[in-house]
Design a protein around this motif. Structure first.
Motif, PDB file in Angstrom:
ATOM      1  N   CYS A 168       0.874  -1.190   0.000  1.00  0.00           N
ATOM      2  CA  CYS A 168       0.000   0.000   0.000  1.00  0.00           C
ATOM      3  C   CYS A 168       0.907   1.235   0.000  1.00  0.00           C
ATOM      4  O   CYS A 168       1.702   1.444   0.928  1.00  0.00           O
ATOM      5  N   SER A 172      -1.772   6.419   1.226  1.00  0.00           N
ATOM      6  CA  SER A 172      -2.884   5.478   1.428  1.00  0.00           C
ATOM      7  C   SER A 172      -2.653   4.704   2.713  1.00  0.00           C
ATOM      8  O   SER A 172      -1.585   4.774   3.339  1.00  0.00           O
ATOM      9  N   THR A 182      -8.559  -3.375   2.547  1.00  0.00           N
ATOM     10  CA  THR A 182      -8.197  -2.804   1.258  1.00  0.00           C
ATOM     11  C   THR A 182      -7.279  -1.608   1.466  1.00  0.00           C
ATOM     12  O   THR A 182      -7.272  -0.976   2.523  1.00  0.00           O
ATOM     13  N   CYS A 183      -6.500  -1.287   0.427  1.00  0.00           N
ATOM     14  CA  CYS A 183      -5.627  -0.106   0.451  1.00  0.00           C
ATOM     15  C   CYS A 183      -6.445   1.088  -0.033  1.00  0.00           C
ATOM     16  O   CYS A 183      -6.946   1.084  -1.167  1.00  0.00           O
ATOM     17  N   THR A 184      -6.562   2.102   0.828  1.00  0.00           N
ATOM     18  CA  THR A 184      -7.461   3.233   0.560  1.00  0.00           C
ATOM     19  C   THR A 184      -6.705   4.548   0.728  1.00  0.00           C
ATOM     20  O   THR A 184      -5.872   4.689   1.631  1.00  0.00           O
ATOM     21  N   LYS A 185      -7.022   5.547  -0.136  1.00  0.00           N
ATOM     22  CA  LYS A 185      -6.390   6.869  -0.007  1.00  0.00           C
ATOM     23  C   LYS A 185      -6.759   7.521   1.313  1.00  0.00           C
ATOM     24  O   LYS A 185      -7.890   7.389   1.791  1.00  0.00           O
TER      25      LYS A 185
END
Length: 617
Positions: A168, A172, A182-185
């Protein structure tokens, strides 16, 4: 599965039963329940209960009935609860897999399989829970671990998965929701300056970011705070707003709640972008400065606003025009909305442009941003008729100073029935024209106007005229009467009275007519060089005239003349003295008598006939 045994002993009579109960109902064979009632012999009977699937803690009872007596025995069963959640392991991260065992009553033995290092067994806690932690620092692929729990002859197991997450990037973070990671901003207001992190760092000092996915603390911006500016209406004011951020600021746009086109001046220094706006005429409104920022990889610009509220004072309660009766008390109120509370404030009133008389009093009352001034006239008289204005001075500091601002109301007309402008001193030289005016106000025009000179009614003739005019002023009617004496004589010297009738009430005003007479003109004098000489000018009129001498139209030094008064004839004699006549004294001389009248500051001036005196050597 659990097997419970219940034994009855010491009975001489064959019992009825047994009956098993789980606390809610009697049990019977079937559905995971097996009951072996046993047989009675030798005074004893033993029964067993087998439960193949336990889900909750349960207290079981078995009962035997002997004759009419029931004997009951209880058996409590505690159910072990064990769980191992799935874990997602980020690159370079140490994962902790927790095996939670609850409702155990006493300590249990916990073992792990599938991974055999970094195990902390845990201990019994007050809530009858025991946690065992398995630490995993690296996996190359998904693995399954099993937690086994043993308590005496009982055991239970639970499995969980350990999965390796994809990398990631900076900006993020790993967001876990339920069983999904999940990889999220990073959202607006946060950043990550390293990869593979579980959370974003909040911008310091309550700052925020222009975009999502910020990867540096420098992308957290600081900007001018929203604020208010207090200035005087009409002033030229310079406003500034700035933003400090590593993202590119493409520009700033100003808007006003009052509309119109606004043009700023922009500058940059390091990470700081500044916009300057010059407001040529200050007025109450709201200014908004909108900064636009861009970032590589972002298709749309982001914006942020700085709001500046322009504050000033305004009259909100305007005194109304009114007509009042004389002799009563009357108050006029005026209010202003100030730009802020807690300001130093001072009010005042003007009548016809002059500060109000000491017979009038003012009182201020301040509530929040509103200040009210009340002008009270204890006893109304016609001379109080006029145009009134209230004003408020206010300062941004705790006390009034040079930086004091002022807001002024519009003019308000107060009419007090009667004669508001009295005949004052007037007059002139015998034979000249003189004018004297009288002005009355009421709710209606005057019904009648009369004049008297020295107590006798004025008769209109070819040399004396009276002109009456009427006008409407705000809430009242004005009657103006003008008396013109075309050729003054000693008969007009003295008092002049004006009378006006409004309804059933007569009002009067008293003035004075001054008639100036030349009793003795200067006579020509033949003087001899080196010998004393005098010129005399004798006048008659009001008290204490100033008598000036002129030679060839140039004023003579006052120290060369003197004035004497004769009480018997009410005459004033001015003597111009030459101690020794000289060639330079030869010329044409005249004298001028001047009277200054009463407090109305009207000036009556008489120029005497010129007379020539020749001085011969």
């Amino acid at each position: 599965m659990v097997i419970l045994t219940c034994t009855l002993s010491g009975s001489s009579t064959t019992p009825t039963g047994p009956v098993w109960n789980d606390g809610s109902s009697d049990l019977s064979d079937g559905g995971g329940i097996t009951i072996i009632p046993g047989s009675f012999g030798g005074g004893t009977q033993a029964t067993t209960l087998t439960v193949t699937s336990l889900t909750t803690d349960t207290e079981y009872t078995c009962s035997f009935t002997i004759s009419s007596t029931t004997v009951t025995q209880s058996k409590a069963v505690d159910v072990l609860s064990i769980s191992v959640p799935d874990v997602f392991l980020a690159p370079g991260e140490v994962a902790k897999v927790i095996c939670t065992v609850s409702d155990i009553g006493t300590a249990v033995t916990i073992a792990w399989t599938g991974y055999n290092s970094g195990i902390t067994p845990g201990s019994l806690m007050e809530d009858n829970t025991q946690n065992s932690v398995l630490e995993i620092s690296y996996v190359s692929s998904e693995i399954t671990v099993t937690c086994s729990v043993t308590r005496g002859a009982f055991s239970a197991t639970s499995t969980g998965k350990v999965s390796l997450l994809d990398p990631c990037a900076k900006g993020s973070y790993y967001l876990t929701s339920g069983q999904s990671t999940t990889c999220t901003k990073c959202a607006i207001g946060g950043y990550t300056n390293n990869p593979n992190l579980r959370s974003c760092t909040a911008c310091p000092n309550s700052g925020t970011t222009l975009f999502t996915g910020s990867s540096s603390v420098h992308q957290c911006f600081s900007k001018s705070a929203d604020h208010s500016v207090v200035m005087k209406t009409g002033d030229s004011v310079t406003l500034t707003a700035s933003i400090t951020v590593s993202d590119t600021v493409s520009g700033a746009t100003w808007t006003s709640s009052n509309g119109g086109s606004l043009t700023d001046t922009e500058s940059s220094s390091g990470y700081t972008f500044t916009s300057t706006l010059v407001v040529s005429s200050w007025a109450a409104q709201t200014f908004t400065c909108t900064f636009s920022g861009t970032r590589t990889g972002e298709s749309n610009p982001a914006t942020t606003d700085v709001t500046i509220t322009a504050l000033t004072a305004a009259i909100i309660d305007q005194p109304a025009a009114t007509a009042q009766s004389p002799g009563s008390s009357y108050s006029i109120m005026c209010s202003a909305d100030l730009p802020a509370s807690g300001l130093a404030v001072q009010s005042g009133w003007l009548k016809d442009g002059e500060q109000v008389d000491i017979i009038m009093t003012t009182a201020d009352a301040t509530l929040s941003n509103k200040v009210t001034s009340t002008l009270t006239i204890d006893y109304l008289s016609s001379d109080m008729t006029g145009n009134y204005v209230c004003y408020f001075k206010y300062a941004l500091q705790a006390s009034l100073s040079t930086s004091t601002y002022k807001v002024t109301s519009a003019t308000t007309y107060l009419a007090v029935e009667g004669i508001s402008v009295f005949p004052t001193q007037s007059g002139g030289v015998t034979g000249s024209s003189a004018t004297i005016t009288c002005l009355g106000v009421s709710a209606a025009d005057a019904d009648s106007v009369q004049w008297k000179i020295n107590g006798s009614p004025v008769t209109v003739s070819s040399t004396i005229t009276v002109t009456n005019t009427h006008a409407t002023v705000s809430a009242s009617k004005e009657t103006k009467s003008v008396l013109v004496v075309g050729s003054l004589s000693s008969a007009e010297e003295g008092s002049v009275e004006c009378f006006m009738l409004f309804g059933s009430n007569w009002f009067s005003g008293l003035g004075t007519m001054n008639v100036i007479s030349i009793v003795e003109n200067p006579a020509s004098v033949d003087a001899f060089k080196g010998v004393a000489a005098e010129l005399h000018c004798v006048v008659e009129g009001p008290p204490s005239p100033d008598i000036e001498w002129y030679k060839d139209s140039v004023k003579v030094d006052a120290s060369l003349s003197s004035i004497t008064y004769s009480a018997d004839s009410n005459q004033y004699t001015s003597t111009l003295t030459f101690s020794t006549a000289a060639d330079s004294d030869e010329g044409q001389y005249s004298c001028k008598a001047i009277w200054a009248t009463d407090q109305a500051r009207l000036v009556a001036t008489q120029s005497l006939l010129e007379l020539t005196s020749w001085f011969m050597a």
